[in-house]
Design a protein around this motif. Structure first.
Motif, PDB file in Angstrom:
ATOM      1  N   ASP A   1     -41.104  36.382 -29.974  1.00 50.07           N
ATOM      2  CA  ASP A   1     -41.205  34.954 -29.677  1.00 50.07           C
ATOM      3  C   ASP A   1     -40.492  34.060 -30.695  1.00 50.07           C
ATOM      4  O   ASP A   1     -39.979  33.003 -30.341  1.00 50.07           O
ATOM      5  N   GLU A   2     -40.482  34.442 -32.004  1.00 52.53           N
ATOM      6  CA  GLU A   2     -39.850  33.593 -33.021  1.00 52.53           C
ATOM      7  C   GLU A   2     -38.435  34.056 -33.352  1.00 52.53           C
ATOM      8  O   GLU A   2     -37.532  33.250 -33.494  1.00 52.53           O
TER       9      GLU A   2
ATOM     10  N   ARG B   1     -44.379  38.219 -32.805  1.00 50.59           N
ATOM     11  CA  ARG B   1     -43.577  37.275 -33.600  1.00 50.59           C
ATOM     12  C   ARG B   1     -42.091  37.626 -33.516  1.00 50.59           C
ATOM     13  O   ARG B   1     -41.238  36.742 -33.415  1.00 50.59           O
TER      14      ARG B   1
ATOM     15  N   HIS C   1     -51.884  33.246 -32.455  1.00 48.88           N
ATOM     16  CA  HIS C   1     -50.467  33.296 -32.090  1.00 48.88           C
ATOM     17  C   HIS C   1     -50.140  32.271 -31.013  1.00 48.88           C
ATOM     18  O   HIS C   1     -48.994  31.815 -30.902  1.00 48.88           O
ATOM     19  N   GLN C   2     -51.131  31.878 -30.211  1.00 47.01           N
ATOM     20  CA  GLN C   2     -50.894  30.877 -29.167  1.00 47.01           C
ATOM     21  C   GLN C   2     -50.499  29.530 -29.756  1.00 47.01           C
ATOM     22  O   GLN C   2     -49.773  28.757 -29.138  1.00 47.01           O
ATOM     23  N   PHE C   3     -50.990  29.229 -30.961  1.00 47.53           N
ATOM     24  CA  PHE C   3     -50.674  27.944 -31.595  1.00 47.53           C
ATOM     25  C   PHE C   3     -49.316  27.992 -32.291  1.00 47.53           C
ATOM     26  O   PHE C   3     -48.529  27.055 -32.215  1.00 47.53           O
ATOM     27  N   SER C   4     -49.076  29.106 -32.962  1.00 48.65           N
ATOM     28  CA  SER C   4     -47.808  29.274 -33.669  1.00 48.65           C
ATOM     29  C   SER C   4     -47.704  30.720 -34.138  1.00 48.65           C
ATOM     30  O   SER C   4     -48.708  31.314 -34.533  1.00 48.65           O
ATOM     31  N   PRO C   5     -46.513  31.300 -34.145  1.00 49.00           N
ATOM     32  CA  PRO C   5     -46.369  32.670 -34.667  1.00 49.00           C
ATOM     33  C   PRO C   5     -46.761  32.778 -36.143  1.00 49.00           C
ATOM     34  O   PRO C   5     -47.075  33.868 -36.628  1.00 49.00           O
ATOM     35  N   LEU C   6     -46.743  31.637 -36.872  1.00 51.97           N
ATOM     36  CA  LEU C   6     -47.089  31.659 -38.297  1.00 51.97           C
ATOM     37  C   LEU C   6     -48.595  31.571 -38.541  1.00 51.97           C
ATOM     38  O   LEU C   6     -49.076  31.953 -39.619  1.00 51.97           O
ATOM     39  N   SER C   7     -49.340  31.059 -37.566  1.00 51.07           N
ATOM     40  CA  SER C   7     -50.783  30.841 -37.771  1.00 51.07           C
ATOM     41  C   SER C   7     -51.525  32.110 -38.183  1.00 51.07           C
ATOM     42  O   SER C   7     -52.331  32.069 -39.124  1.00 51.07           O
TER      43      SER C   7
ATOM     44  N   ASP D   1     -38.015  34.112 -42.974  1.00 50.42           N
ATOM     45  CA  ASP D   1     -37.223  33.480 -41.913  1.00 50.42           C
ATOM     46  C   ASP D   1     -36.248  34.467 -41.277  1.00 50.42           C
ATOM     47  O   ASP D   1     -35.346  34.081 -40.532  1.00 50.42           O
TER      48      ASP D   1
END
Length: 409
Positions: A246-247, A243, A369-375, A307
């Motif tokens: 990537d984020e 995260r 994590h492939q869908f979203s770093p928040l998932s 954030d």
């Protein structure tokens, strides 16, 4: 005479705690560095998650076996087998990294070599925590059980902090050297410790009781909580660095350093909670469990909504408080559900819950994590809510059982 006996008991527990610190260093150094190390070696995130997951499954399957063996052959032998294989694993993994960088062997070969090494290590080390948990249970009274389990968790936490600190220092450029130093240190500890740690109970005293049946109905709530707690831990450990990269846009080396800092801080708070706060609060195991589960959910919400690196850091620090309370409370309730001749077996079964959580954690983390770093973080909030519900249910149900028992008397 009694004071001499108490001194030897305390000395024995302290030596065990030192061994657990060393084991924690090796564990955290590998799991913190491996997701980013895997990328540097050419492995995909799924491949690194697969290695961690499969090895955790092997650890889970071997835990009940080692738990039973500890009842027959003693806790000491099981603990030192785990230390020896972990030292050898780190040294051989460091050699594999060097060979990959020097002779440019294929990524497929690297994947297979590390997978095999990690599997062998996982099977051998699977007995350390069950044997250590039974060791603590052998040497502590019922009133002191939660505090003893807290010390055990704190020792592993100190090891995790040191491992995270080493990971933060070495970055991605000296991982092989870090693995080698820790590996050789474990070999030395194994050599020195074999002659000094005393058995916590007479060897073979429980050999006639190895076929008894555990009361899974009483154990199930605590086993479920262990599973969910380790699933949360394993998931977050896999995705924190990813995260950040990537984020939040950190480089590989910077993400590795900051991941080490986050995990080290979280463990530091957990150790302080188990070593200091638990003593000040003097809560019952039930109160420790419920309070820890609620604080954990608050921490996960903060981490998920972060954030910036600062808020993520704060959330993970609070998570250390929650886990520092709930794990000793849960382990104490689990231990108190059996008699003195069943501690190794109960610890082994609990090892299955731990292993299952740790096995699924990295895989779930990499998958979500492939869908979203928040998932992955939303997933951990859901698990945390389930743990709160189960902890309340367990305490309420246990009180009803005690009330019925008193009425029947």
């Amino acid at each position: 005479m009694e004071s001499v006996k108490s001194f030897k008991k305390a000395q024995n527990i302290n030596l065990l705690l030192l061994i657990l610190v060393a084991n924690g260093v090796a564990h955290s150094l590998f799991v913190i560095t491996f997701p980013l190390l895997g990328r540097n070696l050419g492995l995909t995130d799924i491949q690194t998650g697969f290695i961690l997951t499969v090895s955790s499954l092997a650890m889970m399957i071997s835990a009940p076996f080692w738990g039973v063996k500890s009842e027959i052959y003693g806790r000491k032998k099981i603990i030192f087998i785990g230390i020896l294989v972990t030292g050898l694993f780190l040294i051989l993994t460091a050699s594999t990294i060097y060979i990959k960088q020097t002779f440019h062997i294929t990524v497929a070969s690297v994947f297979l070599i590390i997978l095999c090494l990690r599997l062998c290590q996982a099977i051998g080390v699977g007995g350390i925590m069950p044997a250590a948990q039974a060791f603590i249970a052998d040497l502590t009274s019922r009133d002191y059980r939660a505090r003893g389990m807290g010390k055990m968790g704190a020792a592993f936490g100190v090891g995790t902090i040191v491992g995270g600190f080493i990971a933060m220092l070495i970055g991605k450029h000296s991982i092989a050297i870090g693995f080698s130093i820790v590996g050789f240190s474990l070999i030395i500890l194994w050599w020195l410790g074999c002659n000094n740690l005393q058995e916590s109970k007479e060897i073979g005293s429980s050999s006639l009781n190895t076929k008894f049946r555990l009361s899974y109905k009483n154990l199930l709530p605590m086993l479920f909580i262990t599973f969910c707690g380790l699933l949360i831990y394993g998931t977050l450990q896999q995705v924190i660095g990813l995260r950040l990269q990537d984020e939040f846009g950190y480089s590989s080396g910077e993400a590795l350093k900051r991941t080490g800092a986050v995990m080290m801080t979280s463990m530091t708070v957990m150790v302080i909670t188990q070593g200091v706060l638990m003593k000040l609060l003097s809560w019952s195991p039930e109160k420790l469990l419920i309070g820890g589960c609620i604080i954990q959910v608050v921490a996960l919400v903060i981490s998920a909504s972060a954030d910036s690196y600062l808020w993520l850091f704060l959330g993970m620090a609070i998570l250390g408080v929650g886990m520092g309370l709930l794990f000793p409370g849960n382990l104490a309730l689990l231990s108190l559900s059996g008699d003195e001749n069943t501690q190794g077996k109960i610890a082994g079964i609990n090892g299955v819950s731990k292993g299952l959580g740790l096995a699924l954690g990295p895989l779930m983390g990499a998958f979500l994590h492939q869908f979203s770093p928040l998932s992955p973080f939303m997933f951990t909030i859901l698990l945390g809510g389930l743990m709160v519900a189960v902890s309340f249910w367990r305490v309420k149900n246990h009180k009803l059982i005690l009330l019925k028992g008193n009425q029947s008397i």
